[in-house]
Design an enzyme around this catalytic site. Structure first.
Site, PDB file in Angstrom:
ATOM      1  N   ALA A 510       0.876  -1.688  -0.137  1.00 29.97           N
ATOM      2  CA  ALA A 510      -0.192  -0.122   0.206  1.00 29.97           C
ATOM      3  C   ALA A 510       0.686   1.190   0.094  1.00 29.97           C
ATOM      4  O   ALA A 510       2.019   1.003   0.502  1.00 29.97           O
ATOM      5  CB  ALA A 510      -0.824   0.304   1.565  1.00 29.97           C
ATOM      6  N   VAL A 615      18.397   4.174  12.614  1.00 29.57           N
ATOM      7  CA  VAL A 615      19.673   4.714  13.022  1.00 29.57           C
ATOM      8  C   VAL A 615      21.295   3.719  12.494  1.00 29.57           C
ATOM      9  O   VAL A 615      21.044   3.028  12.514  1.00 29.57           O
ATOM     10  CB  VAL A 615      19.668   4.663  14.807  1.00 29.57           C
ATOM     11  CG1 VAL A 615      21.393   5.202  14.815  1.00 29.57           C
ATOM     12  CG2 VAL A 615      18.686   5.327  15.151  1.00 29.57           C
ATOM     13  N   GLU A 673      18.004  15.227   0.937  1.00 30.75           N
ATOM     14  CA  GLU A 673      16.582  15.442   0.061  1.00 30.75           C
ATOM     15  C   GLU A 673      15.968  16.084  -0.959  1.00 30.75           C
ATOM     16  O   GLU A 673      16.546  16.889  -1.073  1.00 30.75           O
ATOM     17  CB  GLU A 673      15.738  15.522   1.820  1.00 30.75           C
ATOM     18  CG  GLU A 673      15.460  14.176   2.377  1.00 30.75           C
ATOM     19  CD  GLU A 673      14.978  13.001   2.882  1.00 30.75           C
ATOM     20  OE1 GLU A 673      14.191  13.091   2.493  1.00 30.75           O
ATOM     21  OE2 GLU A 673      15.781  12.385   3.346  1.00 30.75           O
ATOM     22  N   ASP A 684      17.065  15.338  11.954  1.00 30.37           N
ATOM     23  CA  ASP A 684      17.214  14.393  11.476  1.00 30.37           C
ATOM     24  C   ASP A 684      18.202  13.073  12.221  1.00 30.37           C
ATOM     25  O   ASP A 684      17.348  11.890  12.954  1.00 30.37           O
ATOM     26  CB  ASP A 684      17.526  13.347  10.177  1.00 30.37           C
ATOM     27  CG  ASP A 684      17.765  12.237   9.805  1.00 30.37           C
ATOM     28  OD1 ASP A 684      16.264  11.716   9.216  1.00 30.37           O
ATOM     29  OD2 ASP A 684      18.639  11.953   9.518  1.00 30.37           O
ATOM     30  N   LYS A 688      16.883  10.331  15.591  1.00 31.74           N
ATOM     31  CA  LYS A 688      18.401   9.587  15.884  1.00 31.74           C
ATOM     32  C   LYS A 688      18.603   9.356  16.908  1.00 31.74           C
ATOM     33  O   LYS A 688      19.276   8.083  17.409  1.00 31.74           O
ATOM     34  CB  LYS A 688      19.261   9.211  15.128  1.00 31.74           C
ATOM     35  CG  LYS A 688      18.964   9.065  13.502  1.00 31.74           C
ATOM     36  CD  LYS A 688      20.595   9.505  11.951  1.00 31.74           C
ATOM     37  CE  LYS A 688      19.342   8.516  10.746  1.00 31.74           C
ATOM     38  NZ  LYS A 688      20.233   9.386   9.953  1.00 31.74           N
ATOM     39  N   GLY A 804      20.963   5.309   1.114  1.00 29.18           N
ATOM     40  CA  GLY A 804      21.364   4.469   0.409  1.00 29.18           C
ATOM     41  C   GLY A 804      19.505   3.018   0.807  1.00 29.18           C
ATOM     42  O   GLY A 804      19.851   2.772   1.503  1.00 29.18           O
TER      43      GLY A 804
END
Length: 827
Positions: A510, A615, A673, A684, A688, A804
Site C-alpha cells: 500500500a 539509525v 532530501e 534527522d 536518531k 541508500g
C-alpha cells in the site's frame, strides 16, 4: 477384449463441451493421451443449454414454453456454429432442427396429458447430448482419430441395491466388446453416460454421479490403467478455498481418505463412483478442465513412496444439530444405543456422529439440521419411561452446529495428532462440544458452533499445513526503500523456504492512496504491474484485517513510508497481534508517554517492534547497543555521525569551495532530501539521537535536544526555489568555523552526542583531530562510537554506509529475518 490395458477413461459433464474453449481442451486431452480413449459425457441436466426443464414447464402448461423453445433453438444453433467449422456444420444444424421438431411434438403431448414418462425425459436428454457428442466426434476426427458414439443405456446393465447401482460386468463387457467389434479401428469412444438399464431393459432412475459412475464401470471392464474425472473449475484441496484462501491442492489420497473427505463435505469427491474402480484397484485422477496443466489429485488404493503429510485435508458439515442424553439410569444397561439408533433409522434420520462417555452416563449424536426437531422428539419418545422414572435426566438439543473433520491415512500410531488438532482450536478460541475418532484413527471429528467453522478451519489448516514460520506481510510505502526490499525478498524467499522453512508471504502492498491485496501472496516478480492494474483505493482497516488474517501463524507490517500518520497505528496493530518493522523514526521519537506505552504493550503481548534501520540504515547500531545493555555493560557515552548527507558535505568541505556549492552538488547527486533544509536543520540527527538515548533509559523528548541549525533563520520558511537561490547566506558562518577548526588541526563533523552520565543529549558541529576515527570517514559513511565500562580505553566503533536504498532495505530485511528467528526459525 484385447489390449484393454491401453484404454484411458475420462468422465466429463456435457456442459463442459458446449463452448469452443471446452471442446478445444478435450481435443488437447485426446491428443496428449497415448492409446485409445473413452470419453463418458453426462447429460446436460442443468445449465442454460439443457432442454429438460421445458418438460416441467409443459406439465405446468406454462404459456412461455414456446418462446423458451425458440430461444433454446437459437442457442443451440449458436453453439454448433461455434463448435463445428467444416462442412459437417450443415449436417449437425439439420440434426438440431429435426431434433427440435421432435421435442416440440413431445412437449405438445405432455401439455395435453399433463405428465411425462421417464422415456420422454431420456429422449430429450439423449437428443441434446447427441449434438454434443457429434461435435466432439467431428473435432476428434479432424485430428485423424476414429471416433464412435454409443449410448450407455445400450451397453451398461445393472441393478439397484440400497440406492446404489451394481453393474453386471459380464453382460456389460459383452456389450462393449460387441460394440467395438462393429466399429473396427475405433480408437476414441464417446459414450452418452447418463443411463443404465436393468436385466429387464428398464431404465434405472437417478444414476448419480452419472458420467463418473459409468466411466468407473467402463474402466473396470476394460482394465484401464487409470480413470480421470474432470470437473469444470475445481481441484481437490486441503480445505475449502472459499474459507481458507491458502488451501493447497492435494497431490494424492487413498480411496479411504477420499471417502472420509467426501462424507464431510468435499464437494468434488463422489465415492459411490469409485466402487467399480476400487474393485480392480484402478487409480482415479481428479482434474479440472479450467486448469488442464495441473496434474490434479490421484486417488488410489495405496500412496506412493516418500514422505506423506499426516493430515490430507479438512472438511466441514454445516447446519447440524447435536442431541445430548444424560442420566445415571443408562449406566451398564444393555440395548440403550440399539433402541436409540434403531428409532433414528426407522424415522429416516441420518446420524452423522456419535460420542459416548466411557462411564455411559451420557451419549450424544449429531444429525443434519433439517432432522433436528424430529430427532429430539424421537429420542424423547424412545426414552419416555426413563424420563418419567428420572433414569434419564435430560435430552437437550443444540442447533446451528458444524462438524469439522481432519482426515489422513498416516495418522494411525502417530502420537500428538489429537493434541495438535485440539490445541489449534483452543488457540483460536473455538469451543468443542463433542469429539469422535474411529479406531482406525483415520479421522478426527469435532462438533463446534457453525459460526466458528471458518475460524476453526483456518486455524487447523495453518497449524497443520503452514510452516510455523509463515509470515503474512504487509508493506506500507513501496517507494525507493520499499521497492528495493520487495526485490530483495523476491530474490531470497524461495531459498529461505527451502533451507530454513521460513515462508515469507507479502500479501499486501500500500501507498498513501492505493493498495494491492492477495490472499496467497503477491507475485513479487511483477508486483509493479499488478499494482498498476489491480490496486484499489486504500482502506487501512481492510488492509490491516487482510494482513492479520487468522489463518496465518504470524502477521507483520513493514512501514517503509515517511508518514507521520501510519506510526500512530502501531499501538493498535501490536494490540491485535501484529509485529512491526520500520525504518520510520516517528514512533521511536513520539512523546515519551506514547513511546513507553508502545514498548510496554509490545512486551506484554509478546509482539516485536523492530527498528534497527532508524539509525544508521543497515549498520548494526541499535542491535549492538541492545547487546551491550542486555549483557550488563554500562554506557558512558554515545557519539556519532548519523547523517550520510552531512557526512558527505563536511567530508568535501575544506574551505576551497563554498558550502552552498557543495549542497547544490549533493542535491543533484541525490544525496540530500528533495528540500535540503530537511538535512541541514539537523532534525534527522536529533531523532536518531533521541532513539539511542531512549534505548539506554534516558527519557528524552525531541524539543529537549539542543541542535545547531545550519539554515539561516530568514530562509527557514521561504519557497524551495528562493532557498536555493539565497543559499550562499550560509557560507560565511561555516567558512569561519572551518578556518578555526583548520587552525586547530581539526576537521568539522556534524554529530549527535548522548551522555547518560551528565544527562546531555545534543546535536552539534564540532572539530576532531585528523587522526580521530570520525575525521577519517569518507563519502556518506556513518560512524558511531560507544564508550562503555568495557570499552572505555578504546571505544567500540561501527562504521559504514549509513544511507541508500540497498543498505536500508537490507537492514529492514535483516529485521524481518530476525523476527523469523524470534518466532522459531533456525538460521
Amino acid at each position: 477384449m484385447q489390449d484393454n490395458e491401453r484404454w484411458s477413461i475420462h468422465a466429463i459433464h456435457g456442459g463442459m463441451c458446449t463452448t469452443d474453449a471446452g471442446s478445444s481442451s478435450l481435443a488437447a486431452i485426446r491428443t496428449s493421451t497415448t492409446g485409445p480413449c473413452v470419453f463418458v459425457v453426462s447429460p446436460l441436466r442443468q445449465g442454460p443449454e439443457s432442454l429438460t426443464s421445458l418438460i416441467d414447464d409443459s406439465i405446468a402448461r406454462d404459456d412461455t414454453i414456446w418462446a423458451k423453445l425458440e430461444h433454446h433453438f437459437q442457442n443451440w444453433v449458436d453453439i454448433i456454429e461455434e463448435l463445428v467449422s467444416d462442412q459437417r456444420r450443415l449436417l449437425l444444424l439439420q440434426s438440431v432442427k429435426e431434433g427440435f421438431n421432435e421435442i416440440e411434438d413431445i412437449l405438445k403431448a405432455v401439455w395435453l396429458v399433463g405428465d411425462a414418462s421417464e422415456s420422454a425425459r431420456k429422449f430429450v436428454e439423449t437428443i441434446e447430448l447427441s449434438w454434443v457428442l457429434k461435435s466432439l466426434q467431428y473435432r476428434f476426427d479432424r485430428s485423424s482419430y476414429h471416433t464412435a458414439i454409443a449410448d450407455s443405456s445400450d451397453l451398461f446393465i445393472g441393478r439397484q441395491d440400497a440406492g446404489a447401482v451394481v453393474f453386471d460386468h459380464e453382460r456389460t463387457g459383452r456389450n462393449l466388446e460387441e460394440f467395438l467389434s462393429l466399429h473396427t479401428g475405433c480408437d476414441t469412444l464417446c459414450i452418452a453416460g447418463g443411463w443404465v438399464r436393468d436385466e429387464e431393459g428398464r431404465l434405472i432412475d437417478h444414476i448419480e454421479p452419472d458420467s463418473e459412475l459409468i466411466a468407473s464401470a467402463c474402466g473396470n471392464i476394460l482394465d484401464a490403467q487409470q480413470i480421470t474425472f474432470w470437473n469444470s473449475d475445481t481441484l481437490v484441496t486441503t480445505a475449502d478455498p472459499q474459507a481458507v484462501p491458502g488451501a493447497q491442492v492435494i497431490s494424492e489420497i487413498t480411496y479411504a481418505e477420499a471417502t472420509e473427505l467426501s462424507f464431510f463435505g468435499a464437494k468434488v469427491l463422489h465415492p459411490q463412483a469409485f466402487v467399480p474402480a476400487i474393485a480392480k484397484k484402478i487409480p482415479i485422477i481428479l482434474r479440472s478442465l479450467a486448469q488442464t496443466d495441473h496434474p490434479g489429485t490421484r486417488v488410489s488404493a495405496s500412496l506412493s513412496d516418500g514422505e506423506q503429510p499426516l493430515i490430507k485435508g479438512f472438511s466441514v458439515i454445516h447446519d447440524t444439530a447435536l442431541i445430548n442424553i444424560e442420566g445415571a439410569g443408562m449406566i451398564g444397561i444393555p440395548g440403550i444405543s440399539s433402541r436409540l439408533f434403531s428409532a433414528m433409522r426407522e424415522n429416516g434420520i441420518s446420524v452423522i456422529l456419535i460420542s459416548q462417555a466411557s462411564s455411559e452416563h451420557s451419549i450424544c449424536f449429531a444429525v443434519p439440521g433439517r432432522h433436528a426437531q424430529l430427532a429430539v422428539e424421537t429420542t424423547r419418545k424412545v426414552f419416555a419411561d426413563e424420563l418419567a422414572e428420572y433414569k434419564i435426566n435430560s435430552i437437550d438439543m443444540d442447533v446451528d452446529c458444524a462438524i469439522l473433520a481432519a482426515v489422513g491415512e498416516q495418522m494411525p500410531g502417530i502420537p500428538g495428532i489429537a493434541a495438535k488438532f485440539f490445541g489449534a482450536l483452543g488457540k483460536a478460541h473455538v469451543n468443542v462440544r463433542a469429539i469422535a475418532q474411529g479406531s482406525s484413527e483415520r479421522n478426527i471429528s469435532a462438533v463446534i458452533q457453525d459460526s466458528d467453522a471458518t475460524k476453526a478451519l483456518r486455524a487447523l489448516h495453518a497449524g497443520f499445513f503452514l510452516s510455523k514460520q509463515t509470515l503474512s506481510i504487509g508493506l506500507m510505502g513501496p517507494g525507493l526503500i520499499g521497492s528495493t526490499l520487495l526485490k530483495q525478498i523476491a530474490m531470497e524467499s524461495e531459498r529461505l523456504k527451502q533451507e530454513f522453512n521460513v515462508d515469507l508471504r507479502v500479501r499486501g502492498i500500500a501507498n498513501s492512496s492505493k493498495m494491492l491485496l492477495d490472499d496467497n501472496g503477491i507475485d513479487l516478480s511483477r508486483w509493479e504491474e499488478s499494482f498498476a492494474a489491480a490496486a484499489v483505493p486504500v482502506d487501512l482497516k481492510q488492509y490491516t484485517d487482510h494482513v492479520a488474517a487468522d489463518y496465518f501463524p504470524h502477521a507483520v507490517l513493514i512501514d517503509c513510508s515517511t508518514s507521520s500518520t501510519i506510526p500512530a497505528q502501531y499501538l493498535s496493530w501490536i494490540e491485535r497481534g501484529i509485529h512491526i518493522i520500520t525504518p520510520n523514526k516517528k514512533a521511536g521519537t513520539a512523546p515519551m508517554p506514547e513511546y513507553e506505552r508502545l514498548m510496554s504493550v509490545g512486551r506484554r503481548q509478546n509482539k516485536h517492534f523492530l527498528y534497527e534501520t532508524t539509525v544508521g540504515a543497515g549498520l548494526p547500531i541499535i542491535g549492538t547497543l541492545k547487546d551491550l545493555i542486555q549483557t550488563g555493560d554500562r554506557i558512558r557515552r554515545i557519539e556519532g555521525v548519523f547523517s550520510g548527507t552531512l557526512a558527505y558535505l563536511f567530508w568535501r568541505f575544506d574551505g576551497t569551495v563554498p558550502f552552498s556549492t557543495l549542497v547544490r552538488e549533493a542535491k543533484e547527486l541525490g544525496y540530500t532530501e528533495p528540500d535540503p533544509r530537511d538535512d541541514l536543520t539537523g532534525m534527522d540527527i536529533v531523532r536518531k539521537a533521541v532513539i539511542l538515548a531512549r534505548e539506554i533509559g534516558m527519557p528524552v523528548e525531541i524539543d529537549q535536544v539542543p541542535v545547531l541549525n545550519l539554515v539561516p533563520e530568514q530562509l527557514m520558511d521561504v519557497p524551495l526555489d528562493e532557498f536555493m537561490e539565497k543559499l550562499s547566506l550560509i557560507d560565511e558562518r561555516l567558512f569561519d568555523l572551518q578556518q578555526r577548526a583548520q587552525q586547530n588541526g581539526e576537521l568539522l563533523k556534524y554529530v549527535g552526542i548522548i551522555d547518560p552520565v551528565t544527562g546531555a543529549c545534543k546535536v552539534e558541529l564540532t572539530g576532531y583531530p585528523k587522526d580521530h576515527p570520525f575525521a577519517r570517514i569518507s563519502g556518506t559513511d556513518n560512524i558511531v562510537a560507544f564508550t562503555t565500562d568495557r570499552y572505555h580505553q578504546q571505544p567500540l566503533v561501527i562504521q559504514g554506509p549509513g544511507a541508500g536504498p540497498e543498505v536500508t532495505a537490507g537492514g529492514v530485511f535483516a529485521d524481518l529475518l530476525r523476527l523469523g528467528a524470534y518466532l522459531g526459525a533456525r538460521f
